[in-house]
Design an enzyme around this catalytic site. Sequence first.
Site, PDB file in Angstrom:
ATOM      1  N   LYS B 210     -30.174 -41.031  34.913  1.00 29.21           N
ATOM      2  CA  LYS B 210     -31.439 -40.438  35.382  1.00 29.21           C
ATOM      3  C   LYS B 210     -32.445 -40.147  34.288  1.00 29.21           C
ATOM      4  CE  LYS B 210     -32.970 -36.681  36.096  1.00 29.21           C
ATOM      5  NZ  LYS B 210     -34.396 -36.049  35.803  1.00 29.21           N
ATOM      6  N   GLY B 262     -30.373 -32.977  26.421  1.00 27.82           N
ATOM      7  CA  GLY B 262     -31.608 -32.055  26.979  1.00 27.82           C
ATOM      8  C   GLY B 262     -31.257 -30.558  26.452  1.00 27.82           C
ATOM      9  N   SER B 263     -31.723 -29.581  27.033  1.00 27.44           N
ATOM     10  CA  SER B 263     -31.869 -28.483  26.462  1.00 27.44           C
ATOM     11  C   SER B 263     -30.332 -27.727  26.522  1.00 27.44           C
ATOM     12  CB  SER B 263     -32.636 -27.586  27.248  1.00 27.44           C
ATOM     13  OG  SER B 263     -32.333 -27.087  28.385  1.00 27.44           O
ATOM     14  N   THR B 264     -30.136 -26.723  25.782  1.00 27.53           N
ATOM     15  CA  THR B 264     -29.079 -26.137  25.510  1.00 27.53           C
ATOM     16  C   THR B 264     -28.576 -25.290  27.084  1.00 27.53           C
ATOM     17  OG1 THR B 264     -29.068 -25.821  23.182  1.00 27.53           O
ATOM     18  CG2 THR B 264     -27.675 -24.121  24.466  1.00 27.53           C
ATOM     19  N   GLU B 265     -29.620 -24.711  27.587  1.00 31.13           N
ATOM     20  CA  GLU B 265     -29.571 -24.005  28.777  1.00 31.13           C
ATOM     21  C   GLU B 265     -28.956 -24.809  30.001  1.00 31.13           C
ATOM     22  OE1 GLU B 265     -33.450 -22.710  30.149  1.00 31.13           O
ATOM     23  OE2 GLU B 265     -32.685 -22.018  31.917  1.00 31.13           O
ATOM     24  N   GLY B 267     -27.326 -27.647  29.581  1.00 35.09           N
ATOM     25  CA  GLY B 267     -26.196 -28.110  28.995  1.00 35.09           C
ATOM     26  C   GLY B 267     -25.211 -27.049  29.515  1.00 35.09           C
ATOM     27  N   GLU B 284     -25.566 -33.474  24.416  1.00 35.08           N
ATOM     28  CA  GLU B 284     -26.434 -33.400  23.191  1.00 35.08           C
ATOM     29  C   GLU B 284     -27.366 -32.478  23.326  1.00 35.08           C
ATOM     30  OE1 GLU B 284     -28.789 -33.790  20.662  1.00 35.08           O
ATOM     31  OE2 GLU B 284     -29.079 -35.977  21.206  1.00 35.08           O
ATOM     32  N   CYS B 318     -34.926 -33.274  19.045  1.00 33.58           N
ATOM     33  CA  CYS B 318     -33.739 -31.941  19.126  1.00 33.58           C
ATOM     34  C   CYS B 318     -33.438 -31.887  17.699  1.00 33.58           C
ATOM     35  CB  CYS B 318     -32.730 -32.542  19.976  1.00 33.58           C
ATOM     36  SG  CYS B 318     -32.166 -34.379  19.606  1.00 33.58           S
TER      37      CYS B 318
END
Lengths: 280, 505
Positions: B210, B262-265, B267, B284, B318
Amino acid sequence: MTDRLSVTKTYKLLIGGKFPRSESGRVTPVGDGPGAYVCHASRKDLRDAVEAARAAQPAWAGATSFLRGQILYRLGEMMEGKRDELAAALTASDASGEVAHSIDRVLHYAGWCDKYPQVLGCANPVSGPYHNFTVPEPVGVVGVICPDEPSLLGLVSLVAPVIAGGSSCVVLASETSPIAPCVLAEALATSDLPAGVVNILTGFRDELAPHFSSHSEIDAIHAGGLNEDQSRVLREGAAENLKRVTIREDLDWTDDGACEDPWWIEPFLEMKTIWHPSAT
Amino acid sequence: MTTATRGEPSPIPTPRPQAVLTPLDTGSEALWAYDPAPERIRPEISPTYGLFIAGRFAPSASGATMPTINPATDETICQVAQGDQADVDRAVQAARDALPAWSALPGKERAKYLFRIARRIQERARELAVLETIDGGKPIRESRDIDIPLAAAHFFYHAGWCDKLRYAFAGREPTPVGVCGQIIPWNFPLLMSAWKLAPALACGNTAVLKPAETTPLTALRLGEICKEVGLPDGVVNIVTGAGETGAALVNHPGVDKIAFTGSTEVGKRIAKAVAGTRKKLTLELGGKSPNIIFEDASIDQAIEGIVQGIYFNQGHVCCAGSRLFVQESVLGDVVARLERRLASLRVGDPLDKNTDVGAINSKAQLETIEHYLQAGRSEGATLHEVNTSTLPSAGSWCRPCFFTGVQPSQTIARDEIFGPVLAVMSFRTPDEAISRANNSPYGLAAGVWTDKGSKIFEIASRLKAGVVWLNTYNKFDPASPFGGFKESGFGREGGMHGLRAYVNL
């Protein structure tokens, strides 16, 4: 000759090299008679244990691999001296066999301390004038949640790879057979293992496991003997600070092939890759 | 990584330090007035693109499309299908159907497909580079010299692993995980596709990829390449869409493994979503990586490292070195030289080969960056805006800049900004540098600059970061594992260690 009345014993927690009772004051009798009691650890005890584990971890990680191996071997020696006491505390049909197996497993991981970095790390051939290598480093503080049975071999199998890799841990021992883990704690405390590297709690899994998973100072989880529901709760809580979670399932703990190799240490390592230019 | 990877010292010539540094007369057009050097190749772009499922491009089941926009001009490039649950169902089914044959294929044969993909990426490199730059806004110099060559190299590297996997896992026999759901970000669209697909395929898995909502075009070209090289249908499937498309993939019961960048949020949300399933997961995520300059560093090289660390790809990286720690004794010198260097960076048309800093990837990201610039000012830090490049009239732009007088508790010192914004702080002792560098929930990367060998390795070993660049920054290679400690995620990508995420042992 009058019958001598035996001295009952309350097995206490192991936190930071000391043997405190639970701050909650809770104790539970083991079995039917007034023979022994174990402490029923609380969330506060868990927090104290994590604090002790955190404080002990850098020095343990910083010890030479050779020294860590020596100390794990020393633990094996101390367990050997307590073989009878450990076996008496086990309910398994082959109690002395389980003790022997546990000691041998500790020795197996003692030997890994100064070898796994060679097997799991490497130099990377990058396209350019750089030294580039990947080295394993300890993940930090690991929460270990043990299966009820085998209460000694299960605990040893979950803890040994964690501490061989330089992490410290907080262990929740078997809920139904906590005595052998408590005897092991006494061996640990006299084995040259620095205080706080292994901390052992006794208590109830359903009460404490969620606190293990949500504690933000625990970096990873190593668990065995959980049901599906307990696994899900553990993983959901672990998502909060992205703990590395390893749950052992359907395992024959006596199978050396399944329980003894560097891939048991690997989940509790972080791979660090270092670049440096090479030039005159 | 902003220039060719020939090593240190950086090939970008810097003026020799002078006894007294005077600010450059940045208003002097004559000094920096290069003629524009635009890349003239224009790849063919269709008005609409479908989803790539089971070897065929087709519209989404609902017929929904979304525009993809050139962030340097605000113009709509084309329409791209917007996949939903039904499309994800089809894609996962295609991947499941393809799995038995693909995983049973001898490693040597699987390898040939990966080699072919690598070659086709090399052969279509110009087209892919221009497309990457048009769709995402990154300078053509970076897409041409870094993104596309590294993507090809990644397939080439992993092709070789296909028949050698058992040597990567001492004493174990690795087996494929199954169907991999892979969700990638917009900062390195083709390169992240390669980071995800190459190891997955090498290990005998099939995949549903995606791409990011704002940068789907090069991933779709990769789908074309898969078709061109005769990759069996369904081994790679590409479903474009936004967050809901990704969520459908994460929650799909037919997926065995999720790999997310992508973002930690997000993730953490994914980690929670897969908690009650048997799915494997690698993440990651974000970072707020420290870059530490000691007084005994080669300062000129360090300045280039700082610039590469934070302004590469507009700071949409990142592992960007977004927290700069400078030893107090050289702070004034470093700030002065950094200002001079920043003034010389050229911001503008990403297709111009002279451009150093391109367009911000989207309007939404520009708003995020501006929010942080405002936060930095209002919390008391000093903003240094020394770059005076003339910005194009349309598009999303942010000139490279940095803050001094930053306190560790301030928003700009804690949050990932994902833009060309640097927070500069100072320290006195190595211990202080280490403890402040590690004082972050993130742990993706770190940089250290000193010419003292014993010091640099001690500090490298005490930094909690998955990648540590010593006297360099932002270097990448297919053979070099990449990934974070702590809340920067888990698992590695690249190198022997990256294979672990795609096998069962």
